[in-house]
Design an enzyme around this catalytic site. Structure first.
Site, PDB file in Angstrom:
ATOM      1  CB  CYS A 192       4.004   5.757   4.127  1.00  0.00           C
ATOM      2  SG  CYS A 192       3.862   4.583   2.770  1.00  0.00           S
ATOM      3  CG  HIS A 233       1.722   9.295   4.413  1.00  0.00           C
ATOM      4  ND1 HIS A 233       0.883   8.586   5.237  1.00  0.00           N
ATOM      5  CD2 HIS A 233       1.601   8.726   3.196  1.00  0.00           C
ATOM      6  CE1 HIS A 233       0.283   7.631   4.558  1.00  0.00           C
ATOM      7  NE2 HIS A 233       0.699   7.691   3.310  1.00  0.00           N
TER       8      HIS A 233
END
Length: 511
Positions: free
Chosen positions: A36, A86
């Site tokens: 991610c 993220h």
């Protein structure tokens, strides 16, 4: 294989399919690292994870690394990021406040979402079993909240020059979604690829550790049911559809880019989730670009390799801004305006570590990979290497790394990887990547390796770096180690001194 227009009609994704019908679909697009955070770090900085500092989850971008949001904001664009980020070095959900370069008024990461709930709601929202017992209101889903804010932004800023990121967490687990999506795939069985039967015997040894108990399964009897995953996938498509409809009404001249950060193995090669592999199921991602100003026919397909590393250069090109030297990709505009145009002879991917916080996921597993449109080479520093012929073996079952018939193409791709690591200032580069067991012409190891210095050129935001050997601004960022870059004649050098000479009556220091 989660998007209908890529040849998987069982996956109901009408919104994304409609975008592909208007734009260009890239058949061979790849993530720079199938995790991610690192994947997103490349998408939003134009630098590979090893160059931007965020080479594993929970490691923030380097302090001197600029995102496309910062670059556009500094050039008078209104920039907003709504959704999963993220990249701030925090936990999975984020810090709850805007990172530099993005409008705080619209920021909405997953921590913001959770903090709107009661503790009980938070707890239940992180467990897919919740859907076994109660209906999930669409208003309680992250995707819906993200879409709402994106729609507001588009409506409220219709007269601005802006760059908007809409970043969904779905269909990531726990796959929270409302009806009809959570039951849409109730009895659906995902078709098995031949690589489900891969016993991994000629593959890197860590892949067998990764597969674990899956290697003990009778794959003939395996049935792949994952109703909430597939349902959530279709649900987020419906939310994307809401945003696309708003764009059509309020920003019909907007460039639109759709992609995903990585894939999921879902039993391919007996593996699960994602990790240090360049198997298609994990690294190959959907990429669709729609430029309403282009004459390219809708529904066009580009068969040439594409990469996330080219996202920032592309966006800056369309924004009318020059390409910074520090970026490691190229603008895809020629490929958007003419899908037959080949931009990249090679595309590169990497793996370093899944996440700093977790001891699992194999730990540190350094991998560097290269794909030329047919052959795919992966170098695993701590394990065996892989070479696949994607034309003859699309399921990536037969590792050709020791094949004499493929020695030339293997070594060529290996040379490209080594050159790429040097060119991009990969901090993990060194002679050990070159001296693989199958490379009988590798150079003898030396402590200097290539013997080159490679400095950053980021003049948009930094003063030009200095040459260590002269103390003056460097002339060439890439040069042999110790190059002094002499700017003075012997006569000029003799005119000024600040070191004492022996005939000055001062004892000269020892060398």
């Amino acid at each position: 294989d989660m998007v209908g227009c890529y040849g998987h009609p069982d996956m109901k994704t009408p919104a994304i399919d409609s975008l592909a019908a208007k734009g260009v679909r890239y058949e061979w697009a790849f993530s720079c690292q199938p995790v991610c955070g690192p994947a997103r770090s490349a998408i939003f900085t134009g630098l590979y994870p090893h160059s931007n500092g965020s080479w594993a989850n929970s490691i923030p971008l380097g302090a001197n690394v600029k995102t496309v949001g910062q670059r556009l904001r500094d050039n008078r664009f209104h920039t907003a990021y709504i959704g999963k980020y993220h990249l701030d070095g925090s936990d999975y959900f984020g810090l709850g406040y805007a990172s530099d370069g993005w409008d705080p008024a619209y920021w909405y990461d997953m921590r913001n979402y959770l903090e709107e709930m009661t503790d009980l709601e938070r707890y239940k929202s992180r467990d897919q079993r919740t859907m076994d017992h109660e209906a999930i209101p669409v208003e309680k889903t992250y995707a819906h909240q993200v879409s709402n804010r994106a729609i507001d932004f588009i409506k409220e800023n219709r007269d601005d020059d802006y760059f908007l990121v809409v970043s969904y967490d779905e269909p990531h687990d726990p796959y929270l979604c409302p009806e009809p999506y959570c039951s849409m795939y109730e009895d659906y069985e995902f078709p098995k690829s031949p690589n489900v039967w891969d016993d991994l015997q000629d593959k890197p040894d860590y892949q067998r550790v990764w597969a674990g108990k899956n290697l003990d399964l009778n794959m003939d009897e395996l049935h792949i049911y994952h109703k909430y995953f597939f349902g959530c996938n279709s649900f987020v498509d419906s939310e994307i559809g809401r945003v696309l409809a708003t764009i059509e009404d309020y920003a019909d001249d907007a460039l639109i880019i759709y992609t995903s950060d990585h894939g999921d193995a879902l039993f391919s090669h007996a593996l699960y989730s994602k990790g240090p592999s360049m198997y298609d199921e994990i690294c190959r991602i959907p990429l669709i670009i729609y430029d309403p100003s282009s004459d390219t026919p809708g529904g066009s397909v580009c068969e040439h390799p594409a990469s996330h590393i080219d996202m920032v250069p592309t966006i800056l090109d369309y924004a009318g801004l020059p390409q910074p030297k520090i970026l490691q990709g190229k603008s895809m505009r020629p490929m958007i305006e003419d899908p037959s145009y080949k931009l990249n002879n090679y595309i590169f991917s990497e793996f370093n570590r899944y996440e700093v916080d977790h001891d699992g996921f194999g730990g540190f597993q350094p991998m560097r990979s290269c794909f030329d449109g047919r052959y795919k080479l992966s170098i695993h520093l701590l394990s065996q290497d892989e070479l696949y012929d994607m034309q003859e073996d699309p399921a990536e079952m037969f590792n050709l790394i020791d094949s004499d018939d493929h020695k030339d193409v293997r070594n060529k791709l290996h040379d490209e990887i080594l050159d790429w690591m040097n060119r991009t200032r990969d901090p993990f580069r060194g002679y050990y990547w070159e001296r693989r067991p199958w490379r009988d012409d590798a150079r003898k190891p030396t402590w200097d390796y290539t013997g080159y210095t490679r400095q950053r050129e980021n003049e948009e935001y930094e003063r030009r770096q200095l040459n260590y050997s002269s103390g003056l601004p460097m002339l060439d960022a890439v040069r042999p180690n110790g190059t002094r870059e002499n700017l003075f004649t012997e006569e000029e050098l003799s005119q000024v001194t600040f070191l004492p000479k022996e005939d000055d009556g001062v004892e000269a220091p020892d060398a």
